[in-house]
Design an enzyme around this catalytic site. Structure first.
Site, PDB file in Angstrom:
ATOM      1  N   LYS A  13       0.840  -1.218   0.000  1.00  0.00           N
ATOM      2  CA  LYS A  13       0.000   0.000   0.000  1.00  0.00           C
ATOM      3  C   LYS A  13       0.872   1.265   0.000  1.00  0.00           C
ATOM      4  CE  LYS A  13      -2.088  -1.136   3.884  1.00  0.00           C
ATOM      5  NZ  LYS A  13      -1.422  -2.426   4.178  1.00  0.00           N
ATOM      6  N   ARG A  88     -10.207   1.119   8.634  1.00  0.00           N
ATOM      7  CA  ARG A  88      -9.764  -0.250   8.869  1.00  0.00           C
ATOM      8  C   ARG A  88     -10.809  -1.066   9.596  1.00  0.00           C
ATOM      9  NH1 ARG A  88      -3.861   0.512   8.884  1.00  0.00           N
ATOM     10  NH2 ARG A  88      -2.880  -1.481   9.258  1.00  0.00           N
ATOM     11  N   ARG A 128      11.566  -5.740   5.113  1.00  0.00           N
ATOM     12  CA  ARG A 128      11.384  -4.304   4.841  1.00  0.00           C
ATOM     13  C   ARG A 128      12.364  -3.450   5.653  1.00  0.00           C
ATOM     14  NH1 ARG A 128       5.554  -1.786   5.472  1.00  0.00           N
ATOM     15  NH2 ARG A 128       5.688  -2.804   7.500  1.00  0.00           N
ATOM     16  N   ARG A 161      10.999  -1.598  11.114  1.00  0.00           N
ATOM     17  CA  ARG A 161       9.867  -1.193  11.958  1.00  0.00           C
ATOM     18  C   ARG A 161       9.701  -2.162  13.126  1.00  0.00           C
ATOM     19  NH1 ARG A 161       4.755   0.240   8.092  1.00  0.00           N
ATOM     20  NH2 ARG A 161       3.690  -0.963   9.696  1.00  0.00           N
ATOM     21  N   ARG A 172      -0.776  -9.008  13.209  1.00  0.00           N
ATOM     22  CA  ARG A 172      -1.337  -7.998  12.302  1.00  0.00           C
ATOM     23  C   ARG A 172      -2.153  -8.658  11.194  1.00  0.00           C
ATOM     24  NH1 ARG A 172       3.991  -5.266  10.620  1.00  0.00           N
ATOM     25  NH2 ARG A 172       2.706  -4.132   9.145  1.00  0.00           N
TER      26      ARG A 172
HETATM   27  P1  AP5 Z   1       4.753  -1.624   1.926  1.00  0.00           P
HETATM   28  O1  AP5 Z   1       4.409  -0.807   0.730  1.00  0.00           O
HETATM   29  O2  AP5 Z   1       5.507  -0.973   3.010  1.00  0.00           O
HETATM   30  O3  AP5 Z   1       3.444  -2.386   2.473  1.00  0.00           O
HETATM   31  P2  AP5 Z   1       2.148  -1.840   3.186  1.00  0.00           P
HETATM   32  O4  AP5 Z   1       0.970  -2.475   2.547  1.00  0.00           O
HETATM   33  O5  AP5 Z   1       2.175  -0.349   3.258  1.00  0.00           O
HETATM   34  O6  AP5 Z   1       2.362  -2.518   4.607  1.00  0.00           O
HETATM   35  P3  AP5 Z   1       2.227  -1.927   6.064  1.00  0.00           P
HETATM   36  O7  AP5 Z   1       3.005  -2.836   6.954  1.00  0.00           O
HETATM   37  O8  AP5 Z   1       2.603  -0.466   6.096  1.00  0.00           O
HETATM   38  O9  AP5 Z   1       0.710  -2.092   6.310  1.00  0.00           O
HETATM   39  P4  AP5 Z   1      -0.036  -2.062   7.640  1.00  0.00           P
HETATM   40  O10 AP5 Z   1      -1.400  -1.850   7.174  1.00  0.00           O
HETATM   41  O11 AP5 Z   1       0.192  -3.226   8.514  1.00  0.00           O
HETATM   42  O12 AP5 Z   1       0.685  -0.863   8.461  1.00  0.00           O
HETATM   43  P5  AP5 Z   1       0.250   0.621   8.803  1.00  0.00           P
HETATM   44  O13 AP5 Z   1       1.459   1.454   8.830  1.00  0.00           O
HETATM   45  O14 AP5 Z   1      -0.894   1.059   7.991  1.00  0.00           O
HETATM   46  O15 AP5 Z   1       5.580  -2.908   1.379  1.00  0.00           O
HETATM   47  C1  AP5 Z   1       6.051  -3.893   2.290  1.00  0.00           C
HETATM   48  C2  AP5 Z   1       7.434  -4.409   1.809  1.00  0.00           C
HETATM   49  O16 AP5 Z   1       7.276  -5.122   0.584  1.00  0.00           O
HETATM   50  C3  AP5 Z   1       8.455  -3.289   1.516  1.00  0.00           C
HETATM   51  O17 AP5 Z   1       9.721  -3.721   1.916  1.00  0.00           O
HETATM   52  C4  AP5 Z   1       8.396  -3.117  -0.018  1.00  0.00           C
HETATM   53  O18 AP5 Z   1       9.639  -2.688  -0.543  1.00  0.00           O
HETATM   54  C5  AP5 Z   1       8.041  -4.533  -0.477  1.00  0.00           C
HETATM   55  N1  AP5 Z   1       7.169  -4.566  -1.654  1.00  0.00           N
HETATM   56  C6  AP5 Z   1       6.078  -3.780  -1.889  1.00  0.00           C
HETATM   57  N2  AP5 Z   1       5.494  -4.124  -3.052  1.00  0.00           N
HETATM   58  C7  AP5 Z   1       6.231  -5.167  -3.548  1.00  0.00           C
HETATM   59  C8  AP5 Z   1       6.111  -5.971  -4.741  1.00  0.00           C
HETATM   60  N3  AP5 Z   1       5.131  -5.749  -5.642  1.00  0.00           N
HETATM   61  N4  AP5 Z   1       7.016  -6.952  -4.917  1.00  0.00           N
HETATM   62  C9  AP5 Z   1       8.030  -7.178  -3.995  1.00  0.00           C
HETATM   63  N5  AP5 Z   1       8.182  -6.439  -2.873  1.00  0.00           N
HETATM   64  C10 AP5 Z   1       7.284  -5.450  -2.646  1.00  0.00           C
HETATM   65  O19 AP5 Z   1      -0.305   0.427  10.311  1.00  0.00           O
HETATM   66  C11 AP5 Z   1       0.582   0.112  11.359  1.00  0.00           C
HETATM   67  C12 AP5 Z   1      -0.176   0.086  12.669  1.00  0.00           C
HETATM   68  O20 AP5 Z   1      -0.744   1.378  12.950  1.00  0.00           O
HETATM   69  C13 AP5 Z   1      -1.365  -0.889  12.765  1.00  0.00           C
HETATM   70  O21 AP5 Z   1      -0.944  -2.199  13.098  1.00  0.00           O
HETATM   71  C14 AP5 Z   1      -2.187  -0.235  13.880  1.00  0.00           C
HETATM   72  O22 AP5 Z   1      -1.628  -0.513  15.161  1.00  0.00           O
HETATM   73  C15 AP5 Z   1      -2.013   1.255  13.588  1.00  0.00           C
HETATM   74  N6  AP5 Z   1      -3.041   1.784  12.674  1.00  0.00           N
HETATM   75  C16 AP5 Z   1      -2.825   2.312  11.429  1.00  0.00           C
HETATM   76  N7  AP5 Z   1      -3.984   2.692  10.875  1.00  0.00           N
HETATM   77  C17 AP5 Z   1      -4.951   2.395  11.762  1.00  0.00           C
HETATM   78  C18 AP5 Z   1      -6.372   2.536  11.753  1.00  0.00           C
HETATM   79  N8  AP5 Z   1      -7.030   3.033  10.678  1.00  0.00           N
HETATM   80  N9  AP5 Z   1      -7.061   2.111  12.840  1.00  0.00           N
HETATM   81  C19 AP5 Z   1      -6.425   1.612  13.932  1.00  0.00           C
HETATM   82  N10 AP5 Z   1      -5.094   1.438  14.005  1.00  0.00           N
HETATM   83  C20 AP5 Z   1      -4.353   1.829  12.924  1.00  0.00           C
HETATM   84 MG    MG Z   2       2.337   1.070   4.830  1.00  0.00          MG
END
Ligand code: AP5
Ligand code: MG
Length: 217
Positions: A13, A88, A128, A161, A172
């Site tokens: 994402k 979410r 990552r 992270r 997660r």
């Molecule tokens: P990346 O693009 O970083 O993946 P992502 O989908 O953004 O993954 P996240 O871990 O950021 O998602 P998340 O939803 O768990 O975390 P968030 O920060 O939102 O890619 C991942 C890796 O793969 C990278 O190394 C990249 O280089 C590689 N890659 C990407 N595409 C690729 C491809 N096509 N091929 C090969 N490699 C690839 O949330 C974190 C925390 O915040 C949550 O757990 C929660 O505690 C809190 N939080 C956030 N939002 C909310 C909400 N709305 N409500 C409540 N709590 C929340």
């Molecule tokens: Mg992300």
């Protein structure tokens, strides 16, 4: 354009959102990034939410909704926005509908859902690396920096992270299945969901997304 990018942790994402935001010239709003900044700055909010992020649990809806409401009021959202990681839960999605009405903005135009197999997600998240300074994202195998542990863009240090350990990743993924996946149906009923295969290369995934965006523009 008002876009939401959805998908499990590690689906890509954030990686795709950076490209979409620049392609559509709209701000990329990631609740995860906002929360990590608050934690880094040790703000009151940061202290309150740190344990949720560290364990992979969702931050309570009322806190998250308040943060997003404030962000969507900023002038840079007047031409649209790209949401990443919010909503979410169903209550968050309902709250978003209310916020958009309150701000006299239209509903979401498009939900992009990136799907990736669970085993691939684990590998992506544990490999990552993120720049401590500018937030750019890398992967030790799939998107390595030119110099080990150094950001190509700004020269900052790369770090892992705290929620990218195998144990927290598994929490997660479980939280995603239970609390976030049901949201897809909420938006499918509005007929605005477009599926994208997230197992292609980063460039190929973006090409698919670009096609989808052009088709509704
Ligand atoms: P990346 O693009 O970083 O993946 P992502 O989908 O953004 O993954 P996240 O871990 O950021 O998602 P998340 O939803 O768990 O975390 P968030 O920060 O939102 O890619 C991942 C890796 O793969 C990278 O190394 C990249 O280089 C590689 N890659 C990407 N595409 C690729 C491809 N096509 N091929 C090969 N490699 C690839 O949330 C974190 C925390 O915040 C949550 O757990 C929660 O505690 C809190 N939080 C956030 N939002 C909310 C909400 N709305 N409500 C409540 N709590 C929340
Ligand atoms: Mg992300």
């Amino acid at each position: 354009m008002r876009i939401l990018i959805m998908g499990p942790p590690g689906a890509g994402k954030g990686t795709q959102a950076a490209r979409i935001a620049s392609f559509c010239e709209i701000p990329h709003i990631s609740t995860g990034d906002i929360f990590r900044t608050e934690i880094k700055e040790s703000s009151e909010l940061g202290k309150k939410i740190k344990s949720y992020l560290d364990t992979g649990k969702l931050v309570p809806d009322e806190v998250t909704v308040m943060v997003i409401k404030k962000r969507l009021q900023q002038p840079d959202c007047s031409r649209g926005f790209l949401l990443d990681g919010f909503p979410r839960t169903i209550p968050q999605a309902e709250a978003l509908d209310g916020i958009l009405i309150g701000l006299s903005k239209n509903r979401l135009d498009l939900v992009i859902n990136i799907s990736v197999d669970a085993q691939v997600l684990l590998e992506r998240l544990t490999g990552r690396r993120v720049c401590r300074n500018c937030g750019d994202t890398y992967h030790i195998l799939y998107q390595p920096p030119q110099k080990d542990e150094i950001c190509d863009r700004c020269g900052g240090d790369l770090y892992q992270r705290s929620d990218d350990t195998a144990e927290t990743v598994s929490n997660r993924l479980d939280v995603y299945q239970r609390q976030t996946a049901p949201l897809l149906e909420y938006y499918q009923k509005r007929d605005i969901v477009q599926e994208v295969n997230g197992e292609l290369s980063i460039d190929q995934v973006f090409k698919e997304i670009e096609k989808v965006i052009r088709s509704i523009d």
